[in-house]
Design an enzyme around this catalytic site. Structure first.
Site, PDB file in Angstrom:
ATOM      1  CD  GLN A 164      -2.698  -1.152   2.579  1.00  0.00           C
ATOM      2  OE1 GLN A 164      -2.759  -0.308   3.416  1.00  0.00           O
ATOM      3  NE2 GLN A 164      -3.566  -2.269   2.703  1.00  0.00           N
TER       4      GLN A 164
ATOM      5  CG  HIS B  18      -3.182   0.056   7.790  1.00  0.00           C
ATOM      6  ND1 HIS B  18      -3.865  -0.212   8.897  1.00  0.00           N
ATOM      7  CD2 HIS B  18      -3.711  -0.488   6.726  1.00  0.00           C
ATOM      8  CE1 HIS B  18      -4.754  -1.073   8.557  1.00  0.00           C
ATOM      9  NE2 HIS B  18      -4.717  -1.344   7.337  1.00  0.00           N
TER      10      HIS B  18
ATOM     11  CD  GLU C 265     -13.671   5.179  14.241  1.00  0.00           C
ATOM     12  OE1 GLU C 265     -13.774   4.147  15.164  1.00  0.00           O
ATOM     13  OE2 GLU C 265     -13.160   6.201  14.579  1.00  0.00           O
TER      14      GLU C 265
ATOM     15  CE1 TYR D 166     -12.334  11.837  17.828  1.00  0.00           C
ATOM     16  CE2 TYR D 166      -9.994  12.362  18.253  1.00  0.00           C
ATOM     17  CZ  TYR D 166     -11.207  12.580  18.048  1.00  0.00           C
ATOM     18  OH  TYR D 166     -11.650  14.224  18.187  1.00  0.00           O
TER      19      TYR D 166
ATOM     20  CE1 TYR E 238     -10.014  -6.262   6.872  1.00  0.00           C
ATOM     21  CE2 TYR E 238      -8.272  -6.179   7.834  1.00  0.00           C
ATOM     22  CZ  TYR E 238      -9.148  -5.409   7.179  1.00  0.00           C
ATOM     23  OH  TYR E 238      -8.974  -4.229   6.921  1.00  0.00           O
TER      24      TYR E 238
END
Length: 410
Positions: free
Chosen positions: A113, A178, A280, A290, A301
């Site tokens: 990613q 991420h 979110e 948070y 998963y």
């Protein structure tokens, strides 16, 4: 310009451009992954579906982009687009012509990613031609981290000069997931950077650790220095007594890939990927927690709960809205133009799964309605309002495209 117009009709894509209509039921999105979980307040999920009677037209402008990620408009005729493989290109918005890769980028880790991610113009770009970009930076021994650099774009859009790294996420980690990496200016020219927690079970715990940048939103000046009133900076206006890295604005995030400044309030809004369920929408406040990975909606998963499987805990903030199942959010924008009547102030979100766009109507910090649009576009990574008032999106594939969206008939 490519002339391949694609119109998407059908009940799921009907819009109301004028008088707003609401369906009694929420958007059809399938059963939740965690049906035993309940929202913390009415309207926190599955808001009423918006209804209407107008379709949209999607016009591909430039194709052949390899997993494009970020989009920034230079002017009415030119935009910059990043490709995750590590290329930055200029796009002629009139002809769809792609430039050769712009020279001068630093070394980029394009595994998984990672790669070249977001790009934004300096608030004074017209005078200094400086741009800012985020990317996965190799740090040695297979480790990497999100970094932010800036450079000066040549007049012919061919190269960057005076490139310097102004921020590095620490610690580095051996992970290809991420990175977060959205860049957003506030109205005082401070730069917010969203940072993922690197996904793996061990680093995800560091989203709660204020001595790291993992799972955080940070706020810096244009040169990388730290605003005195950041919550952990220790300045006169610092609001948090406990220690923490001075760049940190908020923490306890998973993987924030969307952020936008609300023009009505001047507040930063963010949207982040949850696990299976639990995407979110937040309005991160200075120094607030948070919750990830202590509290979250959805599940892992594997189908197992995340941590203790709880969705609320004292001292941790609730999202103002969440999705289960997910929309897999990319970036987002508050629409401010008049090309789509009745949409001013609405939040338009890129969706990777099921794809297309998600439109939210808002009542202050509450979601009052939701609509799914153009799912046939597939994975949409970025959405921006262009200088022409149209919506422009990047489709995320090996043959990705820059697509212009207008009301049908324009």
């Amino acid at each position: 310009m490519l002339r391949n117009l694609v119109t998407f009709p059908g009940a799921a894509l009907l819009l109301s451009l004028g008088g707003e209509a609401f369906a009694a039921e929420p958007v059809r999105s399938g059963p939740p992954n965690a049906p035993e979980q309940t929202p913390a307040f009415d309207g926190q999920t599955r808001a009423p579906a918006l209804d209407g009677d107008v379709t949209l037209t999607a016009t591909p402008v430039a194709e052949g982009l390899a997993h494009p990620w970020g989009l920034a408009f230079v002017d009415n005729d030119m935009a910059l687009v990043t490709e995750r493989a590590g290329r930055l290109r200029a796009v002629d918005l009139q002809t769809g012509t792609l430039s050769a890769p712009i020279e001068g980028l630093p070394e980029i880790d394009a595994r998984g990613q990672g790669g070249l991610l977001d790009v934004v113009l300096d608030p004074d770009f017209s005078s200094n031609r400086r741009i800012y970009f985020s990317y996965a930076e190799p740090r040695g021994d297979g480790e990497n981290g999100t970094s932010v650099a800036r450079g000066v774009l040549s007049q012919d859009h061919a190269r960057l000069s005076d490139v310097e790294v102004i921020f590095r996420q620490t610690p580095a980690w051996n992970s290809t997931k991420h990175f977060g990496a959205t860049l957003t200016w506030d109205d005082q020219n401070r730069l917010y950077v969203t940072l993922g927690e690197r996904s793996l079970p061990e680093p995800r715990q560091l989203a709660q650790d204020l001595d790291t940048h993992l799972g955080k939103v940070v706020r810096i000046h244009a040169d990388g220095s730290i605003p005195d009133d950041n919550p952990f900076a220790g300045g006169q206006n610092g609001s948090v007594e406990k220690g923490g890295l001075p760049e940190i604005w908020s923490y306890g995030h998973r993987n924030v890939q969307g952020a936008a400044l609300n023009p009505a309030s001047g507040e930063l809004w963010t949207i982040e990927h949850g696990p299976r369920g639990g995407d979110e929408l937040n309005v991160p406040e200075a120094g607030h927690n948070y919750g990830w990975p202590v509290i979250t909606y959805g599940e892992d998963y594997s189908g197992a709960p995340i941590g203790e499987g709880v969705t609320a805990r004292e001292g941790m903030e609730q999202p103002i809205y969440y999705w289960d199942p997910v929309i897999a959010p990319g970036d987002m924008t508050f629409y401010q133009g008049d090309r789509f009547p009745g949409w001013e102030g609405d939040l338009i979100i890129a969706s990777l799964s099921p794809g297309g766009l998600v439109r939210l109507t808002l009542d202050s910090k509450r979601v009052s309605g939701e609509q799914r649009l153009l799912e046939k576009l597939g994975r949409v990574r970025d959405v921006e309002e262009g200088p022409d008032g149209a919506l422009w999106v990047l489709t995320d594939s090996s043959n990705g495209a820059l697509v212009r969206i207008t009301p049908n008939g324009e």
